[in-house]
Design an enzyme around this catalytic site. Sequence first.
Site, PDB file in Angstrom:
ATOM      1  CG  HIS A  20      -0.267  -0.291   2.340  1.00 51.04           C
ATOM      2  ND1 HIS A  20       0.167  -0.873   2.749  1.00 51.04           N
ATOM      3  CD2 HIS A  20      -0.092   0.891   3.296  1.00 51.04           C
ATOM      4  CE1 HIS A  20       0.544  -1.339   4.114  1.00 51.04           C
ATOM      5  NE2 HIS A  20       0.846  -0.547   4.536  1.00 51.04           N
TER       6      HIS A  20
ATOM      7  CG  HIS B 221       0.943   4.918   4.167  1.00 45.90           C
ATOM      8  ND1 HIS B 221      -0.204   5.268   5.109  1.00 45.90           N
ATOM      9  CD2 HIS B 221       1.207   4.319   4.632  1.00 45.90           C
ATOM     10  CE1 HIS B 221       0.011   4.425   5.825  1.00 45.90           C
ATOM     11  NE2 HIS B 221       1.130   2.707   5.195  1.00 45.90           N
TER      12      HIS B 221
END
Length: 128
Positions: A114, A116
């Site tokens: 992922h 951010h």
Amino acid sequence: MEFMPQPSHSIAATAMAGDTVFGRILCGEIPCDEVYSDDRCLAFRDIEPQAPVHVLVIPRKPLAGLFAAEGEDAELLGHLLLVAAKVAKQEGLEHFRTVINTGAEAGQTVFHLHVHVIGGRPQAWPPG
Ligand code: 5GP
């Protein structure tokens, strides 16, 4: 120096990549506050935001982390960064930070890759 994955996020973590909270968000089992979606990725607000804007961009492909990406993922990785920039613009951010925590010691807690996207307040450097 070549990056050597640590045992905690090598083969076991890769095998588990489809079985994380983000995997469950991707298949609709857990709800999320979606801000962007396409055939390769999903972006949604972090449940514990660290700034006024805190969005996570995740690939639909269950890569456990950056350490699990290979040559064939080059285009996908580029796409995630382009989507991160698109989301930042959509959120009205001119200044923002993109972070990919890789491995537990670097702060990775969810073993599904992922990015951010964090913004909406001044941010210090270096990070903690
Ligand atoms: P990491 O620490 O792995 O870099 O980032 C994981 C992020 O996922 C954390 O910022 C955490 O707040 C967020 N997170 C964990 N579980 C959930 C969830 O169920 N929903 C959402 N939206 N974010 C989550």
